[in-house]
Design a protein around this motif. Structure first.
Motif, PDB file in Angstrom:
ATOM      1  N   MET A   1       0.843  -1.182   0.000  1.00 32.78           N
ATOM      2  CA  MET A   1       0.000   0.000   0.000  1.00 32.78           C
ATOM      3  C   MET A   1       0.892   1.251   0.000  1.00 32.78           C
ATOM      4  N   ILE A   2       0.447   2.249  -0.766  1.00 32.07           N
ATOM      5  CA  ILE A   2       1.216   3.489  -0.844  1.00 32.07           C
ATOM      6  C   ILE A   2       0.303   4.673  -0.544  1.00 32.07           C
ATOM      7  N   THR A   3       0.910   5.779  -0.143  1.00 32.61           N
ATOM      8  CA  THR A   3       0.155   6.986   0.175  1.00 32.61           C
ATOM      9  C   THR A   3      -0.234   7.711  -1.109  1.00 32.61           C
ATOM     10  N   ILE A   4      -1.087   8.691  -0.961  1.00 31.58           N
ATOM     11  CA  ILE A   4      -1.527   9.463  -2.126  1.00 31.58           C
ATOM     12  C   ILE A   4      -0.352  10.200  -2.759  1.00 31.58           C
ATOM     13  N   GLY A   5       0.580  10.671  -1.952  1.00 33.98           N
ATOM     14  CA  GLY A   5       1.753  11.347  -2.492  1.00 33.98           C
ATOM     15  C   GLY A   5       2.600  10.416  -3.340  1.00 33.98           C
ATOM     16  N   GLN A   6       2.765   9.187  -2.867  1.00 37.40           N
ATOM     17  CA  GLN A   6       3.526   8.208  -3.627  1.00 37.40           C
ATOM     18  C   GLN A   6       2.767   7.814  -4.894  1.00 37.40           C
ATOM     19  N   ALA A   7       1.451   7.665  -4.781  1.00 39.35           N
ATOM     20  CA  ALA A   7       0.630   7.331  -5.956  1.00 39.35           C
ATOM     21  C   ALA A   7       0.707   8.446  -6.989  1.00 39.35           C
ATOM     22  N   ALA A   8       0.697   9.681  -6.514  1.00 37.89           N
ATOM     23  CA  ALA A   8       0.801  10.827  -7.424  1.00 37.89           C
ATOM     24  C   ALA A   8       2.139  10.791  -8.163  1.00 37.89           C
ATOM     25  N   LYS A   9       3.189  10.548  -7.426  1.00 37.96           N
ATOM     26  CA  LYS A   9       4.523  10.524  -8.029  1.00 37.96           C
ATOM     27  C   LYS A   9       4.642   9.382  -9.044  1.00 37.96           C
ATOM     28  N   ARG A  10       4.148   8.217  -8.701  1.00 35.05           N
ATOM     29  CA  ARG A  10       4.292   7.055  -9.574  1.00 35.05           C
ATOM     30  C   ARG A  10       3.380   7.114 -10.801  1.00 35.05           C
ATOM     31  N   SER A  11       2.227   7.770 -10.653  1.00 33.69           N
ATOM     32  CA  SER A  11       1.276   7.816 -11.769  1.00 33.69           C
ATOM     33  C   SER A  11       1.433   9.063 -12.624  1.00 33.69           C
ATOM     34  N   ILE A  13       0.025  11.860 -11.783  1.00 30.02           N
ATOM     35  CA  ILE A  13      -1.232  12.580 -11.578  1.00 30.02           C
ATOM     36  C   ILE A  13      -1.161  13.241 -10.203  1.00 30.02           C
ATOM     37  N   SER A  14      -1.549  14.494 -10.118  1.00 27.80           N
ATOM     38  CA  SER A  14      -1.465  15.197  -8.836  1.00 27.80           C
ATOM     39  C   SER A  14      -2.393  14.574  -7.798  1.00 27.80           C
ATOM     40  N   ALA A  15      -2.048  14.765  -6.538  1.00 29.38           N
ATOM     41  CA  ALA A  15      -2.888  14.252  -5.447  1.00 29.38           C
ATOM     42  C   ALA A  15      -4.290  14.857  -5.527  1.00 29.38           C
ATOM     43  N   LYS A  16      -4.364  16.116  -5.898  1.00 25.26           N
ATOM     44  CA  LYS A  16      -5.671  16.775  -6.029  1.00 25.26           C
ATOM     45  C   LYS A  16      -6.533  16.075  -7.081  1.00 25.26           C
ATOM     46  N   MET A  17      -5.923  15.742  -8.216  1.00 22.29           N
ATOM     47  CA  MET A  17      -6.679  15.062  -9.275  1.00 22.29           C
ATOM     48  C   MET A  17      -7.040  13.636  -8.864  1.00 22.29           C
ATOM     49  N   ILE A  18      -6.164  12.972  -8.133  1.00 22.78           N
ATOM     50  CA  ILE A  18      -6.491  11.631  -7.651  1.00 22.78           C
ATOM     51  C   ILE A  18      -7.732  11.697  -6.770  1.00 22.78           C
ATOM     52  N   ARG A  19      -7.775  12.666  -5.862  1.00 20.53           N
ATOM     53  CA  ARG A  19      -8.966  12.825  -5.007  1.00 20.53           C
ATOM     54  C   ARG A  19     -10.200  13.127  -5.857  1.00 20.53           C
ATOM     55  N   CYS A  30     -10.718   4.544  -1.590  1.00 18.81           N
ATOM     56  CA  CYS A  30      -9.445   3.948  -1.179  1.00 18.81           C
ATOM     57  C   CYS A  30      -9.507   3.508   0.277  1.00 18.81           C
ATOM     58  N   GLU A  31      -8.561   2.678   0.609  1.00 24.84           N
ATOM     59  CA  GLU A  31      -8.418   2.282   2.006  1.00 24.84           C
ATOM     60  C   GLU A  31      -7.827   3.453   2.761  1.00 24.84           C
ATOM     61  N   ARG A  32      -7.979   3.408   4.063  1.00 20.44           N
ATOM     62  CA  ARG A  32      -7.428   4.465   4.919  1.00 20.44           C
ATOM     63  C   ARG A  32      -6.523   3.844   5.979  1.00 20.44           C
ATOM     64  N   SER A  33      -5.484   4.568   6.304  1.00 21.89           N
ATOM     65  CA  SER A  33      -4.601   4.138   7.392  1.00 21.89           C
ATOM     66  C   SER A  33      -5.313   4.408   8.711  1.00 21.89           C
ATOM     67  N   PRO A  34      -4.825   3.872   9.801  1.00 22.06           N
ATOM     68  CA  PRO A  34      -5.450   4.160  11.104  1.00 22.06           C
ATOM     69  C   PRO A  34      -5.500   5.652  11.421  1.00 22.06           C
ATOM     70  N   THR A  35      -4.595   6.413  10.825  1.00 21.04           N
ATOM     71  CA  THR A  35      -4.588   7.860  11.052  1.00 21.04           C
ATOM     72  C   THR A  35      -5.388   8.628  10.000  1.00 21.04           C
ATOM     73  N   GLY A  36      -6.033   7.890   9.075  1.00 16.17           N
ATOM     74  CA  GLY A  36      -6.909   8.529   8.097  1.00 16.17           C
ATOM     75  C   GLY A  36      -6.287   8.846   6.754  1.00 16.17           C
ATOM     76  N   TYR A  37      -5.014   8.524   6.563  1.00 17.09           N
ATOM     77  CA  TYR A  37      -4.380   8.795   5.279  1.00 17.09           C
ATOM     78  C   TYR A  37      -4.898   7.832   4.214  1.00 17.09           C
ATOM     79  N   ARG A  38      -5.065   8.365   3.007  1.00 12.28           N
ATOM     80  CA  ARG A  38      -5.466   7.518   1.890  1.00 12.28           C
ATOM     81  C   ARG A  38      -4.339   6.559   1.541  1.00 12.28           C
ATOM     82  N   LEU A  39      -4.732   5.326   1.214  1.00 12.60           N
ATOM     83  CA  LEU A  39      -3.763   4.312   0.817  1.00 12.60           C
ATOM     84  C   LEU A  39      -4.219   3.662  -0.478  1.00 12.60           C
ATOM     85  N   TYR A  40      -3.277   3.436  -1.370  1.00 12.08           N
ATOM     86  CA  TYR A  40      -3.582   2.892  -2.689  1.00 12.08           C
ATOM     87  C   TYR A  40      -2.775   1.629  -2.931  1.00 12.08           C
ATOM     88  N   ASN A  41      -3.390   0.693  -3.659  1.00 16.57           N
ATOM     89  CA  ASN A  41      -2.715  -0.561  -3.981  1.00 16.57           C
ATOM     90  C   ASN A  41      -2.274  -0.554  -5.446  1.00 16.57           C
TER      91      ASN A  41
END
Length: 135
Positions: A1-11, A13-19, A30-41
Motif C-alpha cells: 500500500m502506498i500513500t496518495i503522495g507516492q501514488a501521485a509521483k508514480r502515476s 497525476i497530482s494528489a488533487k486530481m487523484i482525489r 481507497c483504504e485508509r490508514s489508522p490515522t486517516g491517510y489515503r492508501l492505494y494498492n
C-alpha cells in the motif's frame, strides 16, 4: 500500500486530481490508514495510469468512466470499445475543423492589419463588430 503522495509521483497525476477522480467514482474508495491517510494498492495505481493515458488522448471523464468499466469487464466485446473510440475520433475531427476555422479567420484578420504605429486595427474592429462569429 502506498500513500496518495507516492501514488501521485508514480502515476504522474497530482494528489488533487487523484482525489477528484475518486470523488467522481473513477477509482473505488481507497483504504485508509489508522490515522486517516489515503492508501492505494497496485490495482489503483494501474487504474490511475490508465486514466492518465486516456486523458492524454482527450477522452472526457465520462468516456473514461465507460472505458474503465469496459476494461474491468472481462465479458465486454471489443465492438463496444471500438464504438467508443470511433465516437471520440468523430468528436476530435469536429474540434479540429473548429480550430482550423478559427485559425483561418484569425489569419484573415491578421493579414488585414498593418501592424504599424497607427491606432486603427482590423483585428480589434472585427472583434468589436462580431465579424469573428462563425456560422
Amino acid at each position: 500500500m502506498i500513500t496518495i503522495g507516492q501514488a501521485a509521483k508514480r502515476s504522474g497525476i497530482s494528489a488533487k486530481m487523484i482525489r477528484h477522480y475518486e470523488s467522481r467514482g473513477l477509482l473505488p474508495p481507497c483504504e485508509r490508514s489508522p490515522t486517516g491517510y489515503r492508501l492505494y494498492n497496485k490495482e489503483d495505481l494501474h487504474s490511475l495510469r490508465f486514466i492518465k493515458q486516456a486523458r492524454s488522448l482527450g477522452f472526457s471523464l465520462d468516456q473514461i468512466d465507460q472505458l474503465l468499466s469496459l476494461w474491468r469487464d472481462r465479458q465486454r466485446t471489443s465492438a463496444d470499445v471500438k464504438s467508443l473510440a470511433l465516437t471520440h475520433i468523430d468528436e476530435l475531427d469536429k474540434k479540429i475543423q473548429d480550430l482550423q476555422a478559427m485559425r483561418n479567420l484569425l489569419m484573415q484578420l491578421a493579414a488585414s492589419c498593418h501592424g504599424d504605429q497607427r491606432p486603427d486595427c482590423p483585428i480589434l474592429a472585427g472583434l468589436a463588430l462580431g465579424q469573428t462569429d462563425r456560422p
